[in-house]
Design a protein around this motif. Structure first.
Motif, PDB file in Angstrom:
ATOM      1  N   PHE A   1       2.004   6.566  -6.773  1.00 39.58           N
ATOM      2  CA  PHE A   1       0.899   7.414  -7.228  1.00 39.58           C
ATOM      3  C   PHE A   1       1.243   8.886  -7.035  1.00 39.58           C
ATOM      4  O   PHE A   1       1.058   9.702  -7.940  1.00 39.58           O
ATOM      5  N   MET A   2       1.764   9.231  -5.862  1.00 43.38           N
ATOM      6  CA  MET A   2       2.105  10.634  -5.588  1.00 43.38           C
ATOM      7  C   MET A   2       3.268  11.101  -6.476  1.00 43.38           C
ATOM      8  O   MET A   2       3.256  12.222  -6.970  1.00 43.38           O
TER       9      MET A   2
ATOM     10  N   LYS B   1       0.829  -1.202   0.000  1.00 44.96           N
ATOM     11  CA  LYS B   1       0.000   0.000   0.000  1.00 44.96           C
ATOM     12  C   LYS B   1       0.861   1.249   0.000  1.00 44.96           C
ATOM     13  O   LYS B   1       0.591   2.198  -0.718  1.00 44.96           O
ATOM     14  N   SER B   2       1.906   1.268   0.816  1.00 48.53           N
ATOM     15  CA  SER B   2       2.760   2.454   0.849  1.00 48.53           C
ATOM     16  C   SER B   2       3.522   2.603  -0.465  1.00 48.53           C
ATOM     17  O   SER B   2       3.762   3.695  -0.925  1.00 48.53           O
TER      18      SER B   2
ATOM     19  N   ALA C   1       1.024   4.064  -2.897  1.00 48.84           N
ATOM     20  CA  ALA C   1       0.777   5.473  -2.581  1.00 48.84           C
ATOM     21  C   ALA C   1       1.963   6.337  -2.992  1.00 48.84           C
ATOM     22  O   ALA C   1       1.785   7.423  -3.550  1.00 48.84           O
TER      23      ALA C   1
END
Length: 192
Positions: free
Chosen positions: A14-15, A7-8, A11
Protein backbone atom coordinates in the motif's frame (compact mmCIF):
# COMPACT_ATOMS: atom_id res chain seq x y z
CA UNK A 1 2.59 -15.52 12.62
CA UNK A 2 1.23 -15.80 9.10
CA UNK A 3 -1.34 -13.02 9.60
CA UNK A 4 1.42 -10.60 10.71
CA UNK A 5 3.35 -11.34 7.53
CA UNK A 6 0.26 -10.75 5.39
CA UNK A 7 -0.52 -7.49 7.19
CA UNK A 8 3.01 -6.16 6.80
CA UNK A 9 3.02 -7.23 3.17
CA UNK A 10 -0.25 -5.38 2.54
CA UNK A 11 1.02 -2.30 4.36
CA UNK A 12 4.27 -2.33 2.41
CA UNK A 13 2.49 -2.71 -0.91
CA UNK A 14 0.00 0.00 0.00
CA UNK A 15 2.76 2.46 0.94
CA UNK A 16 4.78 1.60 -2.16
CA UNK A 17 1.71 2.09 -4.35
CA UNK A 18 0.94 5.37 -2.60
CA UNK A 19 4.47 6.69 -3.19
CA UNK A 20 4.43 5.64 -6.85
CA UNK A 21 0.96 7.11 -7.33
CA UNK A 22 2.04 10.42 -5.85
CA UNK A 23 5.13 10.49 -8.06
CA UNK A 24 2.99 9.78 -11.12
CA UNK A 25 0.45 12.46 -10.19
CA UNK A 26 3.29 14.91 -9.55
CA UNK A 27 4.73 14.19 -13.00
CA UNK A 28 1.39 14.66 -14.72
CA UNK A 29 0.67 17.91 -12.83
CA UNK A 30 4.14 19.24 -13.61
CA UNK A 31 3.64 18.27 -17.27
CA UNK A 32 0.27 20.06 -17.47
CA UNK A 33 1.76 23.18 -15.85
CA UNK A 34 4.64 23.13 -18.34
CA UNK A 35 2.18 22.74 -21.25
CA UNK A 36 -0.02 25.51 -19.87
CA UNK A 37 2.97 27.84 -19.50
CA UNK A 38 4.15 27.11 -23.05
CA UNK A 39 7.50 28.80 -22.50
CA UNK A 40 10.98 27.28 -22.24
CA UNK A 41 10.87 28.13 -18.52
CA UNK A 42 7.97 25.67 -18.04
CA UNK A 43 9.78 22.96 -19.99
CA UNK A 44 12.97 23.54 -18.00
CA UNK A 45 10.96 23.30 -14.77
CA UNK A 46 9.55 19.93 -15.84
CA UNK A 47 13.00 18.68 -16.86
CA UNK A 48 14.36 19.76 -13.46
CA UNK A 49 11.58 17.83 -11.68
CA UNK A 50 12.20 14.89 -14.00
CA UNK A 51 15.90 14.89 -13.11
CA UNK A 52 15.17 14.79 -9.39
CA UNK A 53 12.56 12.06 -9.84
CA UNK A 54 14.92 10.02 -12.01
CA UNK A 55 17.71 10.19 -9.47
CA UNK A 56 15.58 9.33 -6.45
CA UNK A 57 13.47 6.65 -8.10
CA UNK A 58 16.45 5.16 -9.98
CA UNK A 59 18.60 4.95 -6.85
CA UNK A 60 15.68 3.52 -4.90
CA UNK A 61 15.12 0.84 -7.54
CA UNK A 62 18.81 -0.08 -7.61
CA UNK A 63 18.99 -0.32 -3.82
CA UNK A 64 15.83 -2.43 -3.76
CA UNK A 65 17.23 -4.76 -6.42
CA UNK A 66 20.53 -5.11 -4.57
CA UNK A 67 18.97 -5.88 -1.19
CA UNK A 68 16.45 -8.31 -2.71
CA UNK A 69 19.18 -10.13 -4.61
CA UNK A 70 21.43 -10.33 -1.56
CA UNK A 71 18.87 -12.47 0.23
CA UNK A 72 17.83 -14.77 -2.60
CA UNK A 73 20.02 -17.77 -1.80
CA UNK A 74 20.80 -17.16 1.88
CA UNK A 75 17.09 -16.82 2.63
CA UNK A 76 16.45 -20.23 1.11
CA UNK A 77 19.39 -21.71 3.00
CA UNK A 78 18.09 -20.25 6.28
CA UNK A 79 14.62 -21.74 5.64
CA UNK A 80 16.08 -25.09 4.52
CA UNK A 81 14.58 -24.80 1.03
CA UNK A 82 17.85 -24.69 -0.89
CA UNK A 83 18.47 -28.44 -0.90
CA UNK A 84 14.99 -29.21 -2.19
CA UNK A 85 15.45 -26.60 -4.93
CA UNK A 86 18.76 -28.17 -5.91
CA UNK A 87 17.03 -31.58 -6.07
CA UNK A 88 14.77 -30.41 -8.90
CA UNK A 89 15.74 -31.14 -12.52
CA UNK A 90 16.64 -27.46 -13.04
CA UNK A 91 20.28 -26.67 -13.64
CA UNK A 92 22.13 -24.18 -11.46
CA UNK A 93 22.28 -21.74 -14.37
CA UNK A 94 18.50 -21.91 -14.85
CA UNK A 95 17.89 -21.32 -11.15
CA UNK A 96 20.18 -18.29 -11.03
CA UNK A 97 18.80 -16.83 -14.28
CA UNK A 98 15.27 -17.23 -12.95
CA UNK A 99 16.20 -15.49 -9.73
CA UNK A 100 17.84 -12.56 -11.54
CA UNK A 101 14.97 -12.15 -14.01
CA UNK A 102 12.45 -12.35 -11.18
CA UNK A 103 14.40 -9.73 -9.27
CA UNK A 104 14.42 -7.40 -12.29
CA UNK A 105 10.69 -8.02 -12.77
CA UNK A 106 10.04 -6.94 -9.18
CA UNK A 107 10.73 -3.27 -10.03
CA UNK A 108 8.34 -3.12 -12.98
CA UNK A 109 6.00 -0.58 -11.38
CA UNK A 110 8.64 2.00 -10.42
CA UNK A 111 10.19 1.53 -13.87
CA UNK A 112 6.79 2.14 -15.46
CA UNK A 113 6.32 5.38 -13.49
CA UNK A 114 9.77 6.52 -14.56
CA UNK A 115 9.05 5.60 -18.19
CA UNK A 116 5.78 7.57 -18.17
CA UNK A 117 7.58 10.60 -16.73
CA UNK A 118 10.24 10.40 -19.44
CA UNK A 119 7.65 9.95 -22.19
CA UNK A 120 5.94 13.13 -20.99
CA UNK A 121 9.34 14.84 -21.07
CA UNK A 122 9.89 13.69 -24.66
CA UNK A 123 6.47 15.11 -25.57
CA UNK A 124 7.58 18.49 -24.18
CA UNK A 125 11.03 18.41 -25.75
CA UNK A 126 11.64 15.74 -28.45
CA UNK A 127 15.42 16.10 -28.06
CA UNK A 128 15.08 14.30 -24.71
CA UNK A 129 14.61 11.00 -26.55
CA UNK A 130 18.40 10.56 -26.68
CA UNK A 131 18.69 11.17 -22.92
CA UNK A 132 15.79 8.79 -22.26
CA UNK A 133 17.41 6.00 -24.28
CA UNK A 134 20.80 6.53 -22.63
CA UNK A 135 19.17 6.58 -19.20
CA UNK A 136 17.21 3.40 -19.91
CA UNK A 137 20.32 1.53 -21.04
CA UNK A 138 22.32 2.80 -18.05
CA UNK A 139 19.63 1.84 -15.53
CA UNK A 140 19.24 -1.58 -17.14
CA UNK A 141 22.99 -2.26 -16.96
CA UNK A 142 23.17 -1.06 -13.35
CA UNK A 143 20.12 -3.14 -12.43
CA UNK A 144 21.75 -6.22 -13.96
CA UNK A 145 25.00 -5.45 -12.12
CA UNK A 146 23.49 -4.94 -8.65
CA UNK A 147 21.30 -8.05 -9.07
CA UNK A 148 24.33 -10.15 -9.93
CA UNK A 149 26.40 -8.59 -7.15
CA UNK A 150 23.70 -9.31 -4.56
CA UNK A 151 23.31 -12.85 -5.86
CA UNK A 152 27.09 -13.36 -5.71
CA UNK A 153 27.24 -12.36 -2.05
CA UNK A 154 24.10 -14.38 -1.35
CA UNK A 155 25.82 -17.49 -2.72
CA UNK A 156 28.99 -16.84 -0.71
CA UNK A 157 27.52 -15.78 2.66
CA UNK A 158 26.07 -17.84 5.46
CA UNK A 159 23.41 -15.32 6.56
CA UNK A 160 21.19 -12.83 4.78
CA UNK A 161 22.37 -9.93 6.94
CA UNK A 162 26.01 -10.59 6.11
CA UNK A 163 25.21 -10.87 2.41
CA UNK A 164 23.19 -7.65 2.51
CA UNK A 165 25.98 -5.85 4.37
CA UNK A 166 28.61 -6.91 1.84
CA UNK A 167 26.36 -5.97 -1.08
CA UNK A 168 25.47 -2.51 0.20
CA UNK A 169 29.07 -1.81 1.26
CA UNK A 170 30.36 -2.82 -2.17
CA UNK A 171 27.77 -0.67 -3.94
CA UNK A 172 28.59 2.28 -1.69
CA UNK A 173 32.33 1.89 -2.33
CA UNK A 174 32.03 1.47 -6.10
CA UNK A 175 29.40 4.22 -6.33
CA UNK A 176 31.81 6.83 -4.99
CA UNK A 177 32.46 5.87 -1.38
CA UNK A 178 36.15 5.43 -2.17
CA UNK A 179 36.28 9.22 -2.49
CA UNK A 180 35.61 9.52 1.26
CA UNK A 181 39.23 8.64 1.97
CA UNK A 182 40.54 10.86 -0.84
CA UNK A 183 38.52 14.00 -0.05
CA UNK A 184 40.31 14.86 3.22
CA UNK A 185 43.69 14.56 1.47
CA UNK A 186 42.59 16.82 -1.39
CA UNK A 187 40.94 19.37 0.88
CA UNK A 188 44.01 19.58 3.15
CA UNK A 189 46.08 20.66 0.15
CA UNK A 190 44.38 24.07 0.12
CA UNK A 191 43.84 26.11 -2.98
CA UNK A 192 40.85 26.09 -5.31
Amino acid sequence: VRSKVLKSSFAGRFMGGLILGLLLIGSVVSFVVALWDGSPRGTNSYIGNLSIQTITLGLGMLLLLATNASGMITNEKERDCWLSLMATPLTGKEILQGKILGNLYSVRWPALVLAVAWILGVVLDPKLIFSAIALFVTLLLLAWYVSNLGLYFSLRSKTTMRSMGFTVATIFFIGGGYMMCCCPVFSAGGGG
